[in-house]
Design an enzyme around this catalytic site. Structure first.
Site, PDB file in Angstrom:
ATOM      1  N   HIS A  58      -2.001   7.607  14.879  1.00 59.00           N
ATOM      2  CA  HIS A  58      -2.719   8.892  14.842  1.00 59.00           C
ATOM      3  C   HIS A  58      -1.842  10.080  14.435  1.00 59.00           C
ATOM      4  O   HIS A  58      -2.349  11.092  13.986  1.00 59.00           O
ATOM      5  CB  HIS A  58      -3.329   9.176  16.222  1.00 59.00           C
ATOM      6  N   LEU A  60      -5.505  -0.796   6.499  1.00 60.99           N
ATOM      7  CA  LEU A  60      -5.130   0.046   5.381  1.00 60.99           C
ATOM      8  C   LEU A  60      -4.014  -0.646   4.603  1.00 60.99           C
ATOM      9  O   LEU A  60      -2.954  -0.925   5.161  1.00 60.99           O
ATOM     10  CB  LEU A  60      -4.629   1.379   5.937  1.00 60.99           C
ATOM     11  N   SER A 104      -2.239  -0.920   0.390  1.00 57.83           N
ATOM     12  CA  SER A 104      -1.513  -0.040  -0.527  1.00 57.83           C
ATOM     13  C   SER A 104      -1.606  -0.632  -1.924  1.00 57.83           C
ATOM     14  O   SER A 104      -1.704  -1.855  -2.082  1.00 57.83           O
ATOM     15  CB  SER A 104      -0.049   0.011  -0.085  1.00 57.83           C
ATOM     16  N   SER A 105      -1.511   0.219  -2.933  1.00 61.27           N
ATOM     17  CA  SER A 105      -1.606  -0.295  -4.307  1.00 61.27           C
ATOM     18  C   SER A 105      -0.397  -1.156  -4.674  1.00 61.27           C
ATOM     19  O   SER A 105      -0.433  -1.871  -5.681  1.00 61.27           O
ATOM     20  CB  SER A 105      -1.751   0.866  -5.300  1.00 61.27           C
ATOM     21  N   CYS A 106       0.672  -1.134  -3.859  1.00 60.07           N
ATOM     22  CA  CYS A 106       1.835  -1.970  -4.209  1.00 60.07           C
ATOM     23  C   CYS A 106       1.616  -3.444  -3.883  1.00 60.07           C
ATOM     24  O   CYS A 106       2.487  -4.264  -4.142  1.00 60.07           O
ATOM     25  CB  CYS A 106       3.112  -1.437  -3.588  1.00 60.07           C
ATOM     26  N   TYR A 142       7.394  -4.833   1.803  1.00 52.36           N
ATOM     27  CA  TYR A 142       6.241  -4.092   2.313  1.00 52.36           C
ATOM     28  C   TYR A 142       4.951  -4.702   1.747  1.00 52.36           C
ATOM     29  O   TYR A 142       3.971  -4.901   2.464  1.00 52.36           O
ATOM     30  CB  TYR A 142       6.381  -2.630   1.881  1.00 52.36           C
ATOM     31  N   LYS A 145       1.709  -6.294   3.666  1.00 55.29           N
ATOM     32  CA  LYS A 145       0.355  -5.742   3.495  1.00 55.29           C
ATOM     33  C   LYS A 145      -0.620  -6.813   2.991  1.00 55.29           C
ATOM     34  O   LYS A 145      -1.787  -6.828   3.375  1.00 55.29           O
ATOM     35  CB  LYS A 145       0.396  -4.543   2.535  1.00 55.29           C
ATOM     36  N   LEU A 171      -0.317   8.046  -1.532  1.00 56.81           N
ATOM     37  CA  LEU A 171      -0.937   9.126  -0.752  1.00 56.81           C
ATOM     38  C   LEU A 171       0.028  10.298  -0.589  1.00 56.81           C
ATOM     39  O   LEU A 171       1.241  10.121  -0.568  1.00 56.81           O
ATOM     40  CB  LEU A 171      -1.322   8.600   0.633  1.00 56.81           C
ATOM     41  N   HIS A 226       8.227   9.701   0.107  1.00 54.08           N
ATOM     42  CA  HIS A 226       7.678   9.379  -1.203  1.00 54.08           C
ATOM     43  C   HIS A 226       7.971  10.552  -2.152  1.00 54.08           C
ATOM     44  O   HIS A 226       8.472  11.594  -1.738  1.00 54.08           O
ATOM     45  CB  HIS A 226       6.172   9.132  -1.096  1.00 54.08           C
ATOM     46  N   ARG A 274       2.293   7.455 -11.880  1.00 60.39           N
ATOM     47  CA  ARG A 274       1.758   7.207 -10.537  1.00 60.39           C
ATOM     48  C   ARG A 274       0.410   7.919 -10.396  1.00 60.39           C
ATOM     49  O   ARG A 274       0.180   8.964 -11.000  1.00 60.39           O
ATOM     50  CB  ARG A 274       2.692   7.737  -9.450  1.00 60.39           C
ATOM     51  N   ASP A 278      13.277   3.253 -10.978  1.00 56.18           N
ATOM     52  CA  ASP A 278      11.964   3.791 -11.361  1.00 56.18           C
ATOM     53  C   ASP A 278      10.840   3.138 -10.557  1.00 56.18           C
ATOM     54  O   ASP A 278       9.780   3.717 -10.381  1.00 56.18           O
ATOM     55  CB  ASP A 278      11.686   3.471 -12.834  1.00 56.18           C
TER      56      ASP A 278
HETATM   57  O1  GFB Z   1       6.857   7.699  -4.239  1.00 57.02           O
HETATM   58  P1  GFB Z   1       7.954   6.746  -4.506  1.00 57.02           P
HETATM   59  O2  GFB Z   1       9.140   6.834  -3.618  1.00 57.02           O
HETATM   60  O3  GFB Z   1       7.488   5.256  -4.432  1.00 57.02           O
HETATM   61  O4  GFB Z   1       8.499   6.993  -6.005  1.00 57.02           O
HETATM   62  P2  GFB Z   1       6.771   4.166  -5.377  1.00 57.02           P
HETATM   63  C1  GFB Z   1       7.633   7.119  -7.110  1.00 57.02           C
HETATM   64  C2  GFB Z   1       8.457   7.426  -8.357  1.00 57.02           C
HETATM   65  O5  GFB Z   1       9.010   8.739  -8.223  1.00 57.02           O
HETATM   66  C3  GFB Z   1       9.636   6.494  -8.612  1.00 57.02           C
HETATM   67  C4  GFB Z   1      10.377   8.719  -8.575  1.00 57.02           C
HETATM   68  O6  GFB Z   1       9.729   6.241  -9.983  1.00 57.02           O
HETATM   69  C5  GFB Z   1      10.827   7.321  -8.150  1.00 57.02           C
HETATM   70  O7  GFB Z   1      12.036   6.960  -8.771  1.00 57.02           O
HETATM   71  N1  GFB Z   1      11.094   9.826  -7.921  1.00 57.02           N
HETATM   72  C6  GFB Z   1      11.668  10.875  -8.580  1.00 57.02           C
HETATM   73  C7  GFB Z   1      11.349   9.977  -6.615  1.00 57.02           C
HETATM   74  N2  GFB Z   1      12.324  11.671  -7.731  1.00 57.02           N
HETATM   75  C8  GFB Z   1      12.131  11.147  -6.493  1.00 57.02           C
HETATM   76  C9  GFB Z   1      12.578  11.533  -5.202  1.00 57.02           C
HETATM   77  O8  GFB Z   1      13.280  12.527  -5.010  1.00 57.02           O
HETATM   78  N3  GFB Z   1      12.165  10.761  -4.156  1.00 57.02           N
HETATM   79  C10 GFB Z   1      11.378   9.654  -4.327  1.00 57.02           C
HETATM   80  N4  GFB Z   1      10.991   8.954  -3.247  1.00 57.02           N
HETATM   81  N5  GFB Z   1      10.973   9.235  -5.553  1.00 57.02           N
HETATM   82  C11 GFB Z   1       6.074   3.235  -3.106  1.00 57.02           C
HETATM   83  C12 GFB Z   1       6.481   2.057  -2.276  1.00 57.02           C
HETATM   84  O9  GFB Z   1       6.581   3.012  -4.366  1.00 57.02           O
HETATM   85  O10 GFB Z   1       4.684   3.344  -3.216  1.00 57.02           O
HETATM   86  C13 GFB Z   1       5.810   2.067  -0.987  1.00 57.02           C
HETATM   87  O11 GFB Z   1       7.880   2.018  -2.173  1.00 57.02           O
HETATM   88  C14 GFB Z   1       4.317   2.365  -1.088  1.00 57.02           C
HETATM   89  O12 GFB Z   1       6.000   0.820  -0.406  1.00 57.02           O
HETATM   90  C15 GFB Z   1       3.981   3.495  -2.046  1.00 57.02           C
HETATM   91  O13 GFB Z   1       3.647   1.221  -1.484  1.00 57.02           O
HETATM   92  C16 GFB Z   1       2.510   3.573  -2.330  1.00 57.02           C
HETATM   93  O14 GFB Z   1       5.450   4.651  -5.880  1.00 57.02           O
HETATM   94  O15 GFB Z   1       7.680   3.683  -6.450  1.00 57.02           O
END
Ligand code: GFB
Length: 323
Positions: free
Chosen positions: A19, A112, A114-116, A143, A147, A173, A186, A216, A276
């Protein structure tokens, strides 16, 4: 038959597991209009990875409906560097909540995902039928496997025990209540923090991970909560349902949008030594739309609300701590 319009949350005891998290807090907000009694398990005494603690609490709390929004979550760095926590915690939380819900006679439960969960190179937009058709993205495979096991748990309990357990798969999200810690977050909260800090320190540029070329799809968390409540009330089938806004952006464009919302006018440095992740993961939302649900919040509006929440709740706390 996919539609079961007869399940009502009105006057029910509804447990939102998780919550206080991003999704859970949005669900609590959204459920205020449903005339139900929203209940929460205290974090201090109920560790969802512990079946004994959960069983004890369930016997007293007696929820009738359960939203399973509790999970070990994080961005690409956290997923890639803490694989054991991401697989173990999520497997345990899901197994315990699903089994405890069956034993307690819960009427309806929503998992819930996830798209991954979909293969790294799935067709785009990704239909629900792409599940288990190819290899996963390595950075978040732990992960994703947990899921997928959650989805299969729900389906197995539906088949063997007749439990009304359903699963929805939201895309990435973001929104109020997100985690703004750069090592766990994220991309959306991370870039909000980076752009904000670059703005207030007059930095000439801000750092962005990866190439910026991957795409994304971002779903505002209040839209996700709305979708979850909709399908809790209107869906009863073992098939999973994708939730997303139906459009995606390259990370490079997301950076531009966040800089505009934050008011940062400096440059951007791409750190290509950072991963990436998946090249693209936009979900096909035509099934959700055919059942009567769509997301409403444009990305810029959602980012503005999220930045406002960050200023009021995170940046202001940091200023108070320093003062
Ligand atoms: O949101 P994110 O961490 O996860 O990263 P994923 C999305 C993209 O943003 C990647 C870039 O290509 C990252 O390299 N990015 C750029 C950054 N700058 C940054 C930064 O400062 N921080 C972060 N975090 N990313 C997640 C999964 O994957 O998606 C989870 O790891 C989950 O398990 C979620 O499923 C929905 O989209 O790559």
């Amino acid at each position: 038959m996919s539609i079961n319009p007869s399940y009502t949350l009105r006057n029910k005891r509804v447990w939102v597991a998780g919550h206080s998290g991003l999704v859970g807090s949005a669900l609590v907000r959204r459920l205020q209009g449903e005339g139900c009694d929203v209940i929460a398990a205290p974090r201090e005494s109920v560790d969802l990875r512990r079946a004994d603690q959960l069983d004890r609490w369930m016997r007293e709390a007696k929820p009738q409906a359960v939203f399973l929004a509790a999970a070990r979550v994080g961005g690409i760095y956290a997923n890639d560097t803490r694989p054991a926590e991401f697989i173990y915690d999520n497997l345990m939380i899901q197994s315990n909540v699903v089994e405890a819900s069956r034993r307690a006679g819960v009427e309806k439960l929503m998992l819930l995902g996830s798209s991954c969960i979909y293969p790294r190179l799935a067709p785009q937009p990704i239909p629900e039928s792409a599940l288990l058709t190819g290899p996963l993205e390595p950075t978040n495979q732990w992960y994703a496997v947990a899921k997928i096991a959650g989805i299969k748990l729900g389906q197995a309990y539906r088949r063997q025990y007749g439990c009304d357990f359903v699963s929805v798969m939201p895309t990435n999200l973001y929104g109020p209540g997100d985690n703004f810690d750069l090592m766990q977050s994220h991309v959306v909260p991370a870039l909000i923090v980076k752009a904000h800090q670059a703005k207030i320190s007059n930095a000439p540029s801000m750092e962005v991970w990866g190439t910026g070329a991957v795409r994304r799809e971002f779903l505002f968390v209040d839209d996700a909560a709305d979708g979850m409540v909709f399908f809790m009330q209107n869906y009863s089938d073992e098939g999973i349902v994708n939730l997303g806004p139906g459009s995606d952006v390259p990370i490079r464009d997301l950076v531009g949008l966040i800089c505009k919302v934050v008011g940062y006018k400096g440059g951007v440095r791409f750190d290509t030594s950072r991963p990436d992740g998946a090249p693209r993961k936009m979900v096909d939302t035509s099934y959700a739309a055919s059942l009567g649900w769509r997301a409403h919040t444009p990305l810029q509006t959602g980012l503005e609300v999220t930045y406002r929440w960050y200023l009021d709740n995170v940046a202001s706390e940091k200023r108070r701590a320093v003062a």
